[in-house]
Design a protein around this motif. Structure first.
Motif, mmCIF file in Angstrom:
data_model
loop_
_atom_site.group_PDB
_atom_site.id
_atom_site.type_symbol
_atom_site.label_atom_id
_atom_site.label_comp_id
_atom_site.label_asym_id
_atom_site.label_seq_id
_atom_site.Cartn_x
_atom_site.Cartn_y
_atom_site.Cartn_z
ATOM 1 N N GLN A 1 0.831 -1.207 0.000
ATOM 2 C CA GLN A 1 0.000 0.000 0.000
ATOM 3 C C GLN A 1 0.863 1.254 0.000
ATOM 4 O O GLN A 1 0.577 2.213 -0.725
ATOM 5 C CB GLN A 1 -0.903 0.015 1.234
ATOM 6 N N ILE A 2 1.901 1.261 0.819
ATOM 7 C CA ILE A 2 2.771 2.434 0.898
ATOM 8 C C ILE A 2 3.522 2.621 -0.414
ATOM 9 O O ILE A 2 3.688 3.747 -0.894
ATOM 10 C CB ILE A 2 3.752 2.289 2.078
ATOM 11 N N ALA A 3 3.970 1.512 -1.007
ATOM 12 C CA ALA A 3 4.677 1.606 -2.292
ATOM 13 C C ALA A 3 3.785 2.224 -3.359
ATOM 14 O O ALA A 3 4.239 3.039 -4.171
ATOM 15 C CB ALA A 3 5.145 0.218 -2.729
ATOM 16 N N ARG A 4 2.493 1.881 -3.349
ATOM 17 C CA ARG A 4 1.575 2.471 -4.323
ATOM 18 C C ARG A 4 1.430 3.967 -4.093
ATOM 19 O O ARG A 4 1.348 4.751 -5.037
ATOM 20 C CB ARG A 4 0.201 1.785 -4.253
ATOM 21 N N ALA A 5 1.394 4.373 -2.816
ATOM 22 C CA ALA A 5 1.256 5.802 -2.513
ATOM 23 C C ALA A 5 2.458 6.593 -3.016
ATOM 24 O O ALA A 5 2.326 7.742 -3.427
ATOM 25 C CB ALA A 5 1.089 6.003 -1.006
ATOM 26 N N PHE A 6 3.642 5.963 -3.007
ATOM 27 C CA PHE A 6 4.860 6.634 -3.447
ATOM 28 C C PHE A 6 5.199 6.331 -4.904
ATOM 29 O O PHE A 6 6.198 6.825 -5.429
ATOM 30 C CB PHE A 6 6.036 6.226 -2.561
ATOM 31 N N LEU A 7 4.380 5.504 -5.545
ATOM 32 C CA LEU A 7 4.570 5.144 -6.954
ATOM 33 C C LEU A 7 5.946 4.517 -7.187
ATOM 34 O O LEU A 7 6.637 4.823 -8.167
ATOM 35 C CB LEU A 7 4.384 6.375 -7.852
ATOM 36 N N VAL A 8 6.336 3.598 -6.283
ATOM 37 C CA VAL A 8 7.601 2.880 -6.433
ATOM 38 C C VAL A 8 7.333 1.388 -6.269
ATOM 39 O O VAL A 8 6.317 0.993 -5.688
ATOM 40 C CB VAL A 8 8.662 3.337 -5.401
ATOM 41 N N PRO A 9 8.245 0.509 -6.746
ATOM 42 C CA PRO A 9 8.055 -0.936 -6.570
ATOM 43 C C PRO A 9 8.067 -1.329 -5.091
ATOM 44 O O PRO A 9 8.749 -0.701 -4.264
ATOM 45 C CB PRO A 9 9.256 -1.542 -7.310
ATOM 46 N N GLU A 10 7.349 -2.391 -4.759
ATOM 47 C CA GLU A 10 7.256 -2.831 -3.361
ATOM 48 C C GLU A 10 8.620 -3.190 -2.759
ATOM 49 O O GLU A 10 8.909 -2.801 -1.620
ATOM 50 C CB GLU A 10 6.296 -4.020 -3.255
ATOM 51 N N PRO A 11 9.511 -3.916 -3.467
ATOM 52 C CA PRO A 11 10.827 -4.229 -2.865
ATOM 53 C C PRO A 11 11.630 -2.981 -2.515
ATOM 54 O O PRO A 11 12.332 -2.957 -1.499
ATOM 55 C CB PRO A 11 11.520 -5.054 -3.957
ATOM 56 N N THR A 12 11.516 -1.950 -3.340
ATOM 57 C CA THR A 12 12.217 -0.692 -3.055
ATOM 58 C C THR A 12 11.735 -0.078 -1.756
ATOM 59 O O THR A 12 12.522 0.365 -0.917
ATOM 60 C CB THR A 12 12.009 0.311 -4.210
ATOM 61 N N MET A 13 10.415 -0.072 -1.572
ATOM 62 C CA MET A 13 9.851 0.496 -0.353
ATOM 63 C C MET A 13 10.209 -0.341 0.861
ATOM 64 O O MET A 13 10.509 0.185 1.941
ATOM 65 C CB MET A 13 8.331 0.626 -0.484
ATOM 66 N N ALA A 14 10.218 -1.666 0.721
ATOM 67 C CA ALA A 14 10.579 -2.541 1.841
ATOM 68 C C ALA A 14 12.004 -2.258 2.317
ATOM 69 O O ALA A 14 12.275 -2.217 3.528
ATOM 70 C CB ALA A 14 10.443 -3.998 1.425
ATOM 71 N N GLN A 15 12.912 -2.029 1.386
ATOM 72 C CA GLN A 15 14.295 -1.703 1.745
ATOM 73 C C GLN A 15 14.377 -0.369 2.474
ATOM 74 O O GLN A 15 15.111 -0.233 3.463
ATOM 75 C CB GLN A 15 15.169 -1.670 0.490
ATOM 76 N N ARG A 16 13.628 0.621 1.994
ATOM 77 C CA ARG A 16 13.644 1.936 2.641
ATOM 78 C C ARG A 16 13.188 1.846 4.087
ATOM 79 O O ARG A 16 13.792 2.429 4.995
ATOM 80 C CB ARG A 16 12.738 2.910 1.875
ATOM 81 N N ILE A 17 12.111 1.125 4.330
ATOM 82 C CA ILE A 17 11.559 1.018 5.676
ATOM 83 C C ILE A 17 12.518 0.274 6.590
ATOM 84 O O ILE A 17 12.759 0.674 7.735
ATOM 85 C CB ILE A 17 10.176 0.332 5.627
ATOM 86 N N SER A 18 13.085 -0.807 6.097
ATOM 87 C CA SER A 18 14.026 -1.596 6.894
ATOM 88 C C SER A 18 15.245 -0.773 7.284
ATOM 89 O O SER A 18 15.699 -0.785 8.443
ATOM 90 C CB SER A 18 14.444 -2.842 6.118
ATOM 91 N N ARG A 19 15.790 -0.028 6.336
ATOM 92 C CA ARG A 19 16.969 0.794 6.615
ATOM 93 C C ARG A 19 16.645 1.915 7.595
ATOM 94 O O ARG A 19 17.474 2.275 8.438
ATOM 95 C CB ARG A 19 17.512 1.375 5.307
ATOM 96 N N ALA A 20 15.437 2.485 7.481
ATOM 97 C CA ALA A 20 15.053 3.572 8.386
ATOM 98 C C ALA A 20 14.965 3.079 9.823
ATOM 99 O O ALA A 20 15.445 3.746 10.754
ATOM 100 C CB ALA A 20 13.720 4.167 7.945
ATOM 101 N N LYS A 21 14.369 1.914 10.044
ATOM 102 C CA LYS A 21 14.280 1.373 11.401
ATOM 103 C C LYS A 21 15.665 1.075 11.962
ATOM 104 O O LYS A 21 15.940 1.314 13.142
ATOM 105 C CB LYS A 21 13.401 0.121 11.404
ATOM 106 N N ALA A 22 16.538 0.564 11.096
ATOM 107 C CA ALA A 22 17.898 0.280 11.540
ATOM 108 C C ALA A 22 18.637 1.565 11.921
ATOM 109 O O ALA A 22 19.384 1.596 12.907
ATOM 110 C CB ALA A 22 18.662 -0.460 10.443
ATOM 111 N N LYS A 23 18.404 2.622 11.158
ATOM 112 C CA LYS A 23 19.079 3.885 11.449
ATOM 113 C C LYS A 23 18.589 4.471 12.769
ATOM 114 O O LYS A 23 19.383 5.007 13.559
ATOM 115 C CB LYS A 23 18.852 4.881 10.317
ATOM 116 N N ILE A 24 17.305 4.392 13.042
ATOM 117 C CA ILE A 24 16.766 4.874 14.311
ATOM 118 C C ILE A 24 17.384 4.096 15.467
ATOM 119 O O ILE A 24 17.770 4.671 16.498
ATOM 120 C CB ILE A 24 15.224 4.756 14.324
ATOM 121 N N ARG A 25 17.507 2.782 15.288
ATOM 122 C CA ARG A 25 18.100 1.953 16.343
ATOM 123 C C ARG A 25 19.583 2.263 16.535
ATOM 124 O O ARG A 25 20.046 2.506 17.652
ATOM 125 C CB ARG A 25 17.928 0.472 15.976
#
Length: 416
Positions: free
Chosen positions: A142-166
């Motif tokens: 759903q989020i990937a559709r909102a940003f008009l990007v492929p789902e794997p690309t969005m999954a990587q962005r989210i994973s990296r963001a959580k890691a950076k916060i940690r």
């Protein structure tokens, strides 16, 4: 009383963000909080059909998730010998949360989570995506559709963001007044996308989700309490209220979608419109125009028109000109072209639309289909409607777009 999967899905949508927010406050770990809440809902799916929904489903989910998180933390502590963390985690008491509501004097946990995810150390688009994932419980697709990007690309962005916060140990708190402005843009974008998902859901059997929209408005009102003189926050609230004012008219009694031009305007909520108009005037007084304020002004022009034919399209085009100068995106250019079709004709608008790179966006193909239909290019319009229908997972939108496609096919067959 039997418990259906639909009931549990509704509770998931309503309570996921609050549960993740509370667990993040308690444990200070986004991944741990999200995993524990997801596990708690898995337990609910297995237990509730037989046992029934508990009196306080939010409290049940948070308590179950808390226990799962502590079990997981214990295992991690034993494996890594993090005794200090063990003492902190094992010291968490049941009374630290009560039905998922923060203690007295604390800011709203969900608003605090938004500010954590919108830390300037994260890329702007990633901030928004991560918050939608954690707060709204929206799927990566759903989020990937909102940003008009492929789902794997969005999954990587989210994973990296959580890691950076940690890894950067970004604190889970509402920032100081001095730090608020640099995060506001991302916070606005998050709240707007949460509202948008409630207004027109990315997938599902209904056009929107009233509860999700209401949550976005509630959080935005809290933000305005923190920053009462921020014009973009005020403009965004006005924009949401104008959108909500039309909710009852957006579908027929049997759930079919109704476009703005065809809506029964007597069903629009005049109280919400009046509040929106007051907020727009407040923005004008502040005299610091921004993208959300301009969008609210456009919505106000629509709200002022007693009929679709009475809409002041020239004023709307002028407002879009200003918006495009401030926020030059393909989506803004698309909506400006749609308005321009009403003043300069569909051919002029189509020339602009055909220059835009928005193939993933179903509204692009729907708008293009309507322009082609108005120009008498029925076959091309049918193809565009078909493309639009395949690019939305919302069954109400898809039914409308497929219906337009089929209608053009029938007209061609009958020689109209």
């Amino acid at each position: 009383m039997s418990v259906t999967s639909t009931q549990i899905e509704r509770i998931f949508r309503d309570e996921y963000g609050r549960a993740v927010s509370v667990l993040t406050r308690v444990f200070g770990d986004l991944d741990l909080a999200e995993d524990a809440v997801q596990e708690a809902f898995t337990v609910a799916v297995n237990r509730w059909p037989g046992e029934g929904i508990p009196p306080s489903p939010a409290g049940w989910i948070i308590t179950t998730a808390r226990r799962r998180a502590i079990d997981h933390a214990r295992r991690e502590v034993l494996r890594d010998a993090k005794h200090a963390d063990a003492a902190r985690l094992l010291g968490v008491q049941e009374g630290d949360v009560h039905d998922g509501v923060p203690g007295p004097g604390l800011p709203d946990d969900r608003l605090r989570l938004i500010f954590t995810c919108c830390h300037p150390a994260l890329a702007p688009a990633t901030r928004v995506a991560l918050t939608l994932r954690l707060l709204g419980g929206l799927g990566t697709a759903q989020i990937a559709r909102a940003f008009l990007v492929p789902e794997p690309t969005m999954a990587q962005r989210i994973s990296r963001a959580k890691a950076k916060i940690r890894d950067a140990r970004i604190p889970y708190r509402t920032p100081s007044a001095a730090d608020l402005p640099e995060r506001l843009g991302a916070v606005h974008a998050v709240l707007y996308l949460i509202y948008t998902e409630g207004h027109t859901a990315g997938r599902g059997a209904t056009l929107g989700d009233t509860d999700l929209s209401a949550e976005a408005i509630r959080l935005l009102r809290q933000l305005i309490e923190l920053l009462p003189d921020d014009p973009e926050s005020t403009g965004l609230l006005a924009l949401m209220l104008f959108g909500e004012s039309r909710r009852a008219a957006r579908t027929t009694a049997d759930g079919r979608m109704v476009l703005l031009a065809d809506q029964d305007r007597t069903r629009w909520d005049r109280n919400l419109i009046r509040e929106g108009q007051v907020l727009v005037r407040r923005c004008i007084e502040l005299n610091r125009p921004g993208p959300y304020q301009l969008q609210a002004a456009i919505a106000a022009v629509h709200a002022d028109a007693a009929t679709a034919a009475a809409t002041d399209w020239s004023q709307i085009v002028q407002l879009y000109d200003h918006l495009l100068a401030l926020h030059p995106t393909p989506v803004v250019a698309l909506h400006r072209a749609i308005a321009l079709a009403e003043t300069d004709g569909p051919e002029v608008a189509l020339q602009i639309v055909d220059e835009l790179d928005l193939d993933r966006y179903h509204v692009f193909h729907a708008a293009r289909a309507d322009l082609l239909r108005r120009l008498g290019r029925q076959r091309d319009a049918a193809v565009a409607y078909e493309k639009a229908a395949t690019r939305t997972a919302n069954s109400v939108e898809r039914a409308y777009l497929s219906g337009r496609h089929d209608e053009l096919g029938r007209r061609r067959s009958s020689g109209d």
